[in-house]
Design an enzyme around this catalytic site. Sequence first.
Site, PDB file in Angstrom:
ATOM      1  CE  LYS A 131      -4.287   1.484   2.250  1.00 16.16           C
ATOM      2  NZ  LYS A 131      -5.228   1.194   3.359  1.00 16.16           N
TER       3      LYS A 131
ATOM      4  CD  GLU B  10     -18.696  -3.776   9.466  1.00 10.95           C
ATOM      5  OE1 GLU B  10     -17.894  -2.889   9.138  1.00 10.95           O
ATOM      6  OE2 GLU B  10     -18.861  -4.836   8.809  1.00 10.95           O
TER       7      GLU B  10
ATOM      8  NE  ARG C  58     -20.137  -4.518   6.073  1.00 15.21           N
ATOM      9  CZ  ARG C  58     -19.710  -4.921   4.875  1.00 15.21           C
ATOM     10  NH1 ARG C  58     -20.013  -4.209   3.804  1.00 15.21           N
ATOM     11  NH2 ARG C  58     -18.984  -5.999   4.737  1.00 15.21           N
TER      12      ARG C  58
END
Length: 642
Positions: A290, A376, A404
């Site tokens: 990243k 979640e 979610r």
Amino acid sequence: MTTRPTTPLLDTVHSPADLRRMSDGDLRRLADEVRAETISAVSETGGHLGAGLGVVELTVALHAVFDTPRDRLIWDVSHQTYPHKILTGRRDRIRTLRQKDGLSGFTKRTESVYDAFGAAHSSTSISAALGFAVARDLGGRPEDAALGDAIAVIGDGAISAGMAYEAMNNAGHLGKRLIVILNDNEMSIAPPVGAMSSYLSRLYSEAPFQELKAVAKGAVGFLPPPFQEGARRAKEMLKSLTVGGTLFEELGFSYIGPIDGHDMDQILPILRTVKDRATGPILIHAITRKGKGYAPAEEAADRGHGVSKFDVVTGAQKKAKSNAPAYTKVFAKGLLAEAAADDRVVAVTAAMPDGTGLNLFAERHPDRCFDVGIAEQHGVTFAAGLAAGGMKPFAAIYSTFLQRGYDQIVHDVAIQRLPVRFAIDRAGLVGADGATHAGAFDTAFLANLPGFVVMAASDEAELMHMVATAAAHDDGPIAFRYPRGEGRGVELPERGTPLEIGRGRIVQEGSKVALLSFGARLAEVEQASEALAARGITPTVADARFAKPLDRDLILDLAARHEVLITVEEGAIGGFGSHVAQLLAEEGVFDSGLRFRSMVLPDIFIDQASPRDMYTVAGLNAEDIEAKVLDTLGLDRIERSA
């Protein structure tokens, strides 16, 4: 003045078809130019930088090998898609990213035919790609008869969520031709957590890339002939699939990798061979970094995940300074105060420790802070288990992400009346992330659940009090919501004071008109009140604090003493205002001639812009509240402009 990079190859690219005419050497050079253009663009707009830099080579290779948009390229979360947008005919608008009327920061089907599936939440790509694959094989719509491959690109953070495994399990069972690229950069927004992260780490730590071992279960057949002959590149690319691919192979996928996701000499041959020869589901495991290629991003703790406008040379971000603390930090301050007083206070986050402020809690109480990953649903039920076990869990989750876990909120928390404390960050409209991240629905979907307490903070001191209220509340679930960004600069206590459940407050006494605010629009209500006072109208202003239970006495008193009652909230219809209307109807108040209006978010998804501009679209700024009062009073234009 920003100096834009020199990009002679990129200047010739108008669509991915142009990439398919380039040599491999040109594609390598093109990747460098795309990286430079991405850095330059985001330096002007801000946005998600590190994720896109990590997939530049993958993006170029995928568009060069596959026939997009006929082949459907589906990006998980899709905050890594700025390079994709640059290559798919949107370069001329790339410097409008995340701005009003500009390009979305995520994939968006209405924006381009190359955005096969819209995303912004994680772990959806494999499910969507499998749907495309099945639609392709069943014929789909007549115009889609020529549908090609379905390729999902999913990160190591996103693949930690249960939905990804539900999709892979189904894909392995169906056996459809499906290509999944696992973009493994060892980092989502925060460092990854959990057993899956450890498993992926072992895939490339147990043996060096330079060592080629036996290739398992016929996967060698997917490699091009030079690799089958033991070429040097193969030794750099592959390690033991007998160890590494077991989990994915048990799910029915052929596994290739890990490969270096920045080495075009590895990526291109593998993708070409998979395109030519794959039959069933296959997973290519690519290791990336990243922020790759831009030192300030690579060296940042979050690899430059989300940045403001910045100086390209130094990487220094241009953030506006504020004298008021951010609501998120105020929440952290309040929670730390409660945790210091009660060692049963624990915190749960779903892969957002920094975004929710729980990184500060984790520093002080590492054994009482739990990052469950991008999960979640699990996080909510985990918190329910903690509550059932006698702890005081605070589940700190963005409003948009809490959606979610709604089934778990209903069945595992509400029905069992477990005292889980929900700290709902990013309530209301959030700006550049747009509709996918708006906190519009939590009041409506929580306040309709029996036994739930639902609060909203009107300023940062109120937030401190609501944290204390939640900590002291043991009779069922309780939630409090607060917006993104800075507070109002009010004085903060060292520790909050628990509020009386279901009791609001009068902020300003007036007559004729009552403005009843729920949440952080109170500042706009007060501004509207000042403007109205200049016209000779002095409204009563009240802060409801609670959407459930309602302060019946306050609401009925306001209705009895005023001709007009207007509720204001930064949530969708079905929330606070709807509950107030239900109360007034049940009590027969409307029969007395009360003029009641409810100001809520409109029944549309509002595209990205500044929060101020988004609230203008929503009609919830001070001038809109003022206009609503005047309209409700029936004042004509002359009287309104007087």
